[in-house]
Design a protein around this motif. Structure first.
Motif, PDB file in Angstrom:
ATOM      1  N   THR A  20       1.097  -1.279   0.098  1.00 32.69           N
ATOM      2  CA  THR A  20      -0.021   0.053  -0.121  1.00 32.69           C
ATOM      3  C   THR A  20       0.922   1.296   0.046  1.00 32.69           C
ATOM      4  N   ILE A  73      -4.741   6.169  -1.479  1.00 34.90           N
ATOM      5  CA  ILE A  73      -3.703   5.199  -1.415  1.00 34.90           C
ATOM      6  C   ILE A  73      -3.807   4.217  -2.701  1.00 34.90           C
ATOM      7  N   ASN A  75      -3.001   0.750  -3.993  1.00 39.48           N
ATOM      8  CA  ASN A  75      -2.731  -0.976  -3.487  1.00 39.48           C
ATOM      9  C   ASN A  75      -2.050  -1.673  -4.899  1.00 39.48           C
TER      10      ASN A  75
END
Lengths: 111, 115
Positions: A20, A73, A75
């Motif tokens: 992440t 974020i 991922n």
């Protein structure tokens, strides 16, 4: 002054791990947030995010934006050695569409 | 695939030389940018243009100059190169007038070394 901060700056993982990457921003007039992948030379576009809470997904990569907390974020699941790159976060601050870039996160995926 | 091209890809020159880094795009984009990026560091905007005959300085002070005589062409010039100019220079373009939001498309970059 508009600012984009990314963390971590560097990350080393093994193939198969999930990572992440974080991006926070302070801009006076937010328009969109963009993620780029930079391997050797030119950054290549990954995602553009404009609305909070809507996940963008492309294969093993996904990203989401929180406009209230001013962060995003990225991922990456089941990482592969080909994911090794610098991941850049940028914000369009709406003044003639100038992009403010963060320092990037250097991801190294070991076999 | 983005149609934005930079030449040369690599350049090693001596101090004091005048150089021009070329950037061309075939997408008809009005907005073009030059970024400077040192190894492992972030991109810094040094010049941008809204369109023909428009040039603006970016966030990072640079001794380079740019011109925009044609929509597709945005060359960057250093009148007298110095070792401190050693860096990677990335050209980009975008088209903010045609869409609500759009990304920047990048060229492959020019890695300049001044010895």
């Amino acid at each position: 002054e508009d600012k984009v901060v990314q963390s971590p700056l560097s990350l080393v993982v093994h193939e198969g791990d999930t990572v992440t990457l974080n991006c926070s921003y302070e801009v006076t007039n937010f328009r969109s947030l963009l993620w780029y992948k930079q391997e050797k030379k030119a950054p290549t576009f990954l995602f553009m995010l404009t609305s909070s809470g809507i996940e963008k997904k492309s294969g093993r990569l996904s990203s989401i934006l929180d406009k209230k907390e001013l962060f995003s974020i990225l991922n990456i699941t089941a990482t592969q050695t080909g994911d090794s790159a610098i991941y850049l976060c940028a914000v369009d601050n709406n003044y003639g569409q100038n992009f403010v870039f963060g320092p990037g996160t250097r991801l190294s995926v070991l076999p | 695939e983005a149609d934005i091209y930079q030449t040369p890809r690599y350049l090693v020159i001596g101090t004091g030389k005048k150089i021009t880094l070329e950037c061309s795009q075939t997408m008809g984009h009005d907005k073009m940018y030059w970024y400077q990026q040192d190894p492992g560091m972030e991109l810094h905007l040094i010049h941008y243009s809204y369109g023909v005959n428009s040039t603006e300085k970016g966030d990072l002070s640079s001794e380079s100059t740019v011109s925009r005589i044609r929509t597709e062409h945005f060359p960057l010039t250093l009148e007298s190169a110095r070792p401190s100019h050693t860096s990677q220079y990335l050209c980009a373009s975008s088209d903010p007038d045609r869409a609500m939001n759009t990304e920047a498309f990048f060229g492959q970059g020019t890695r300049l070394t001044v010895v």
